[in-house]
Write a protein that holds these residues in place. Sequence first.
Motif: not given
Length: 501
Positions: A39-55
């Motif tokens: 779930w942590y990997v899923l949250a990172a792949l689907c939220f955190f990393i793509p969102f971080a790239f946007m920022l």
Amino acid sequence: MSKKKLTLKALILMIFTSVFGFTNITKAFYLMGYSSIIWYVLAALCFFIPFAFMLAEYGAAFKDHKGGIYSWMAESASPKFAFVGTFMWYASYIIWMVNVGSGIWIPLSNAIFGVDKTQEWSLFGLNGVQTLGVLAIIWIIFITLVSSKGLDKVKKVTSIGGTAVALINILLFVGGILILVLNGGMAEPLSVEAFTHSPNPGYQNMIQVFSFLVFAIFAYGGLEVVGGLVDETENAEVTFPKGITISAIVIAVGYAVGIFIMGAFTNWTFAFTQFGDVEVTMGNVSYIAMNNMGYQLGHALSLSEAASVTLGNWISRYMGLSMFLALTGAFFTLIFSPLKQLIEGTPKEIWPEKLTRTKNGMPTYAMWVQAGIVVVIIALVSFGGDSAKAFFDILIAMTNVSMTLPYMFLAMAFIGFKEKDEITKPFLMYKSKKTAKIAVYVVTFVVGFANVFTIIKPALDGNPKESIWSVAGPLFFAVVALILFSRYTKKMEATSYNKID
């Protein structure tokens, strides 16, 4: 004299301090065991990393804009859209300060005594809750005073906080690997089922498991806070994206590996049902887990039972000290960064003139007004009796959704950002507009799903009042933001009309 700017190392430490929560590792293992990794990997792949790239793209494009996320959304979407999202996001940090201002003394108590004794503390004959309230008020005033002196003071403290978190993680990894080597195996048995099924009886059905996805997404919150620091960063168009990208990957991998290492010294049943005589809660589980690590390390080193218990207590004390320093570091960033983005980024005419004044590069007057608001809420909650606790529960319910809704605002505005060719984009993580749109849809869906679930779960658990307040919070903050923006619009129209006359 030229102002000293943030280096890549200082920026990464600031991001790490604001986002990475060591306790998210221990809490995840307590709630879901090894299965929390997925779930942590899923949250990172689907939220955190793509969102971080946007920022990272936003930050590079708007490196000369003060005000962070408001500037980004206003340029990419519209000023009204940006103001509602930014105001909602800022309001949630006010409650964070109230909550952590009182809660930061628990890790300090663990550092001093090895256990949480805050409920027994008493100043001037006050009870435990009131004493924590007084300490929280003094703390807010102290943090505001130091932060108002300038960013250099803040950098020193956040570096200490980041270093403290790094050291507690080193302790976790080194201690876990040492125990694994000495014992020749994992304390929590490895199996396919262990990575797909929680050992916790409270996390067996899909509703309970989905509630963990919400927890995993919240574990990655806080990255947008450093958006206001682009203009403070050295060689911003290169350093800022690099800092965000490195931090995002390190944090995501750190969570996954940390949870796995927990299994080297934590047998779930022993650690959370038999170890010690203290009831395990989300508030103390991290200290119990690290105390158990010290205890297991002692046995792995063939120390006596008494020596193993002592080692466990000392590691629990160090854990308390580290968390106190890490929270202090986060406090020094969050006391000014959200406010800086709100005041400096939005049109000055929205605010009374005094609030927009800066000193030492900080909106000092606004910081003291903010401190006053936080102090009043702390006083009401601490000295208001049972009704105050209910009031605080409502405040938290109101901000749970408000804290993550701005992620959706930022993600949706990213489509406009990519569409506008007139915006110079010196750094590109998303090479095509189609890829950017897919990332926006995924991030928006995941955060939206988490928020919907956050809203309905209390009602499913028999607490519909909390569900109602979870919806009422964002609505209330949105209405306040719209009223402020409407007043600003009318003021500007009147000014424009007078100039024509």
